[in-house]
Design an enzyme around this catalytic site. Sequence first.
Site, PDB file in Angstrom:
ATOM      1  N   PHE A  41      82.159  37.472  -1.368  1.00  0.00           N
ATOM      2  CA  PHE A  41      81.362  37.649  -0.159  1.00  0.00           C
ATOM      3  C   PHE A  41      82.230  37.603   1.085  1.00  0.00           C
ATOM      4  O   PHE A  41      82.074  38.391   2.003  1.00  0.00           O
ATOM      5  CB  PHE A  41      80.300  36.535  -0.057  1.00  0.00           C
ATOM      6  CG  PHE A  41      79.186  36.698  -1.034  1.00  0.00           C
ATOM      7  CD1 PHE A  41      78.057  37.400  -0.672  1.00  0.00           C
ATOM      8  CD2 PHE A  41      79.269  36.167  -2.302  1.00  0.00           C
ATOM      9  CE1 PHE A  41      77.009  37.558  -1.560  1.00  0.00           C
ATOM     10  CE2 PHE A  41      78.233  36.324  -3.196  1.00  0.00           C
ATOM     11  CZ  PHE A  41      77.103  37.012  -2.834  1.00  0.00           C
ATOM     12  N   ARG A  42      83.126  36.626   1.102  1.00  0.00           N
ATOM     13  CA  ARG A  42      83.883  36.357   2.325  1.00  0.00           C
ATOM     14  C   ARG A  42      85.283  36.950   2.236  1.00  0.00           C
ATOM     15  O   ARG A  42      85.747  37.338   1.188  1.00  0.00           O
ATOM     16  CB  ARG A  42      84.011  34.842   2.539  1.00  0.00           C
ATOM     17  CG  ARG A  42      82.690  34.163   2.716  1.00  0.00           C
ATOM     18  CD  ARG A  42      82.868  32.663   2.876  1.00  0.00           C
ATOM     19  NE  ARG A  42      81.577  31.998   2.945  1.00  0.00           N
ATOM     20  CZ  ARG A  42      80.805  31.760   1.901  1.00  0.00           C
ATOM     21  NH1 ARG A  42      81.210  32.132   0.706  1.00  0.00           N
ATOM     22  NH2 ARG A  42      79.647  31.176   2.030  1.00  0.00           N
ATOM     23  N   GLN A 109      77.606  28.015  -8.277  1.00  0.00           N
ATOM     24  CA  GLN A 109      77.322  28.561  -6.954  1.00  0.00           C
ATOM     25  C   GLN A 109      77.018  30.052  -7.052  1.00  0.00           C
ATOM     26  O   GLN A 109      76.596  30.655  -6.076  1.00  0.00           O
ATOM     27  CB  GLN A 109      78.544  28.386  -6.040  1.00  0.00           C
ATOM     28  CG  GLN A 109      78.938  26.947  -5.776  1.00  0.00           C
ATOM     29  CD  GLN A 109      80.240  26.875  -4.976  1.00  0.00           C
ATOM     30  OE1 GLN A 109      81.330  26.921  -5.539  1.00  0.00           O
ATOM     31  NE2 GLN A 109      80.124  26.772  -3.676  1.00  0.00           N
ATOM     32  N   HIS A 127      72.199  28.324  -5.876  1.00  0.00           N
ATOM     33  CA  HIS A 127      71.729  29.299  -4.896  1.00  0.00           C
ATOM     34  C   HIS A 127      70.772  30.329  -5.498  1.00  0.00           C
ATOM     35  O   HIS A 127      70.578  31.398  -4.940  1.00  0.00           O
ATOM     36  CB  HIS A 127      72.928  30.004  -4.244  1.00  0.00           C
ATOM     37  CG  HIS A 127      73.864  29.059  -3.548  1.00  0.00           C
ATOM     38  ND1 HIS A 127      73.725  28.722  -2.223  1.00  0.00           N
ATOM     39  CD2 HIS A 127      74.916  28.348  -4.012  1.00  0.00           C
ATOM     40  CE1 HIS A 127      74.681  27.850  -1.897  1.00  0.00           C
ATOM     41  NE2 HIS A 127      75.418  27.612  -2.959  1.00  0.00           N
ATOM     42  N   CYS A 138      52.555  33.423  -4.831  1.00  0.00           N
ATOM     43  CA  CYS A 138      52.147  32.621  -5.997  1.00  0.00           C
ATOM     44  C   CYS A 138      53.326  32.094  -6.809  1.00  0.00           C
ATOM     45  O   CYS A 138      53.135  31.318  -7.741  1.00  0.00           O
ATOM     46  CB  CYS A 138      51.212  33.429  -6.904  1.00  0.00           C
ATOM     47  SG  CYS A 138      52.036  34.727  -7.860  1.00  0.00           S
ATOM     48  N   ASN A 226      91.714  26.160 -10.416  1.00  0.00           N
ATOM     49  CA  ASN A 226      91.538  27.159  -9.361  1.00  0.00           C
ATOM     50  C   ASN A 226      92.911  27.723  -9.001  1.00  0.00           C
ATOM     51  O   ASN A 226      93.911  27.033  -9.103  1.00  0.00           O
ATOM     52  CB  ASN A 226      90.889  26.503  -8.123  1.00  0.00           C
ATOM     53  CG  ASN A 226      90.280  27.521  -7.174  1.00  0.00           C
ATOM     54  OD1 ASN A 226      89.552  28.408  -7.601  1.00  0.00           O
ATOM     55  ND2 ASN A 226      90.580  27.411  -5.894  1.00  0.00           N
TER      56      ASN A 226
END
Length: 256
Positions: A41-42, A109, A127, A138, A226
């Site tokens: 996204f970023r 996420q 999310h 409803c 990471n």
Amino acid sequence: MSGIDSIEAATESLAAAIADAGRVVALTGAGVSTASGIPSFRGDGGIWEQFDQRDFHYRRFEADPEGFWRDRLDLREAFYGDGETEPNAAHRALADLERDGHLDAVITQNVDGLHRAAGSETVVELHGTNREVECVECGHRLPAEAAFDRAAEGELPPRCEGCGGVLKPAVVLFGESMPDGPTIRAHELAGRSDLFLAIGSSLQVQPAAGLPARAQRSGATLAVVNLEATPVSDRAEYDLRADVTEALPALVEAVG
Ligand SMILES: [Zn+2]
């Protein structure tokens, strides 16, 4: 990770810790999805360089659901292109770990639904999910595919077949408050874990960013997998700077 001077050694050591731990919980972020072709996204080349975030704001959805859905069709095209996205080796590794009894839950996420597609069963989607839409009146949910097909054929906005309410992607939109349920569940899981794995997340966005510290305060061992450093990498017992699609399969193999 003093004394551990290679990824291989760290992987072996972490695998032993996973095998010994009572409750293991994983948190995953965008880094787990990029290998499946989901754009980020970023940042450079991110989705929000091509699209205006304001078009997907909750206020826009409420004021102009027809325009929102038209833009959402374009966004979906940019995200998924022509084909279905498939789980990658990282998703499959986590599903294998759960199936073998070494992983209690995945908190994610990501909104692409790829953990469930890979076979993970206990998944907390912080999310929401792009795989479903829900009626704002409803609460009825249905597969997103059907609603997007109807929108593409001109039903703008697509509506609930039961009550006629407008359908909304079952994800948290900009300006929309986070649902409490998944956040509370994630904090409970982190607080009860003995070993917490933070995988492919830069840990910059709440509520995910607070979960590693929550786990550590409760006595859990923290492992970060990471490519780049995260805000908690320095205080993690394991800090594997590695491609998750390589590191996770190696880890699962080492757990045995
Ligand atoms: Zn409805």
